[in-house]
Design an enzyme around this catalytic site. Structure first.
Site, PDB file in Angstrom:
ATOM      1  CB  CYS B  86      -1.832   0.143   1.382  1.00  0.00           C
ATOM      2  SG  CYS B  86      -3.108   1.338   0.666  1.00  0.00           S
ATOM      3  CG  HIS B 203      -1.227  -2.470  -2.613  1.00  0.00           C
ATOM      4  ND1 HIS B 203      -1.738  -2.978  -1.598  1.00  0.00           N
ATOM      5  CD2 HIS B 203      -1.716  -1.259  -2.765  1.00  0.00           C
ATOM      6  CE1 HIS B 203      -2.700  -2.205  -0.982  1.00  0.00           C
ATOM      7  NE2 HIS B 203      -2.783  -0.951  -1.836  1.00  0.00           N
ATOM      8  CD  GLU B 205      -0.607  -6.355  -1.630  1.00  0.00           C
ATOM      9  OE1 GLU B 205       0.504  -5.899  -1.303  1.00  0.00           O
ATOM     10  OE2 GLU B 205      -1.642  -5.568  -1.537  1.00  0.00           O
TER      11      GLU B 205
END
Lengths: 111, 234
Positions: B86, B203, B205
């Site tokens: 990002c 993302h 994560e």
């Protein structure tokens, strides 16, 4: 690949600096940064639609950019231009997506 | 295996990345402050999401001057793994470690949603645990994630197979409807020519545990954990 690598980044601060005396005149650089024509500008398209809604049907295109004023000291207008050009290339504009242009004002006079 | 997670003022995904590395993956975690001038022996550097330096001027424009970035550039030149997620992707583009730029979403909206990505490269240290052309589901959260590069750069990326992730539908079809932000060629992530610097807008994560709705992101972390040491040794 862009020519400006991060490893070269500190050079902005360490490159040759003009030999300024206390009498070097202050000038103002008025810089306009716009998206390149080939870059999609959704803000510009939306503003154009808004203007059309208000009846400004003569509007054929709108590009939304940004305006930056830089106050600096420079020994001459030529020197100011060189320094501002370098500022634009190295930081103020991203040459992948943006164009820039600027005017130099000294003593309130536009050059 | 030691992951380094860079923290700029304004970074917000550092703890999410740290949680996955430390608690889910069980790997060693080292946060790196933007003023750090050494990478503390990390084997992979993650530039996480957020708004580094408030995204002032342009996303990533100021972050590239941080002292830690100079070391990351040298690390990448040595072949070390650098992974921008990002805002991290935006920083890598501004730093010139990846080509192109991320501009305002075509919709002008901040988009926070799940996306399907087709994995086009599985020979990379970042994606080795994915199957060929696997469709993975990973959320995005950004307002300026529309990938742009000039036509020559774009065709070079395509010819060299540097597009790693492309937005697609659930069946893996790359369509304009599946494109959440107006990215050229539906690009969601690219790698440099050498294959050691990856930038991606989604993302991973945020989807590394079933409780969070999916575990596809963990595949990427596991891939890196498996390969980072080998990459540095070679």
């Amino acid at each position: 690949m862009r020519s400006l690598r991060c490893s070269a980044a500190p050079s902005i601060w360490t490159t040759w600096a003009p030999n300024l005396s206390s009498r070097s005149p202050a000038v103002i650089a008025k810089i306009v940064v716009t998206p390149k024509p080939v870059v999609n500008d959704p803000q510009g398209i939306t503003v154009k639609q808004g203007l059309a809604t208000l009846g400004f049907r003569e509007v054929s295109d709108v590009r939304v950019g940004k305006y930056i004023e830089v106050n600096l000291e420079a020994g001459s207008e030529h020197e100011a231009r060189q320094r501002v050009e370098a500022m634009c290339k190295q930081l103020l504009a991203n040459h992948v997506i943006e164009d820039y242009r600027f005017e130099i004002e000294t003593d309130g006079r536009r050059r | 295996m030691k992951f380094g997670v860079v923290v700029f003022p304004g970074t917000w995904s550092d703890r999410d990345c740290g949680w996955v590395i430390d608690q889910v993956l069980g790997a060693e975690l080292q946060y790196l402050w933007h003023k750090d001038a050494d990478l503390k022996g990390c084997d992979c550097i993650i530039l996480p999401g957020g708004f580094a330096y408030g995204d002032y001027l342009r996303t990533g424009a100021i972050a590239r001057f941080a002292p830690v970035m100079e070391k990351i550039g040298e690390f990448a030149d040595r072949g070390g793994l650098v992974w921008g997620i990002c805002n991290g992707f935006q920083v890598l583009c501004e730093a010139g470690l990846l080509p192109g730029a991320l501009i305002r979403n075509a919709s002008l909206e901040y988009r926070c949603q799940w996306t399907n990505l087709v994995v086009e490269r599985t020979d990379l240290p970042f994606t080795s645990q994915c199957a060929t052309r696997e469709v993975i589901s990973i959320p995005i959260g950004h307002g300026e994630g529309s990938y742009f590069a000039d036509p020559a750069t774009l065709s070079r990326l395509e010819q060299r197979g540097q597009v790693v992730f492309r937005y697609c539908d659930a069946g893996g079809r790359v369509t304009s409807n599946a494109n959440p932000n107006g990215s050229l060629h539906n690009i969601a992530g690219i790698v440099n020519a050498r294959g050691n610097v990856l930038g991606m807008m989604p993302h991973p994560e945020r989807c590394a545990e079933a409780e969070l709705g999916g575990t596809d992101g963990l595949k990427l972390f596991r891939s890196v954990a498996e390969n980072a040491m080998k990459v540095l040794a070679s």
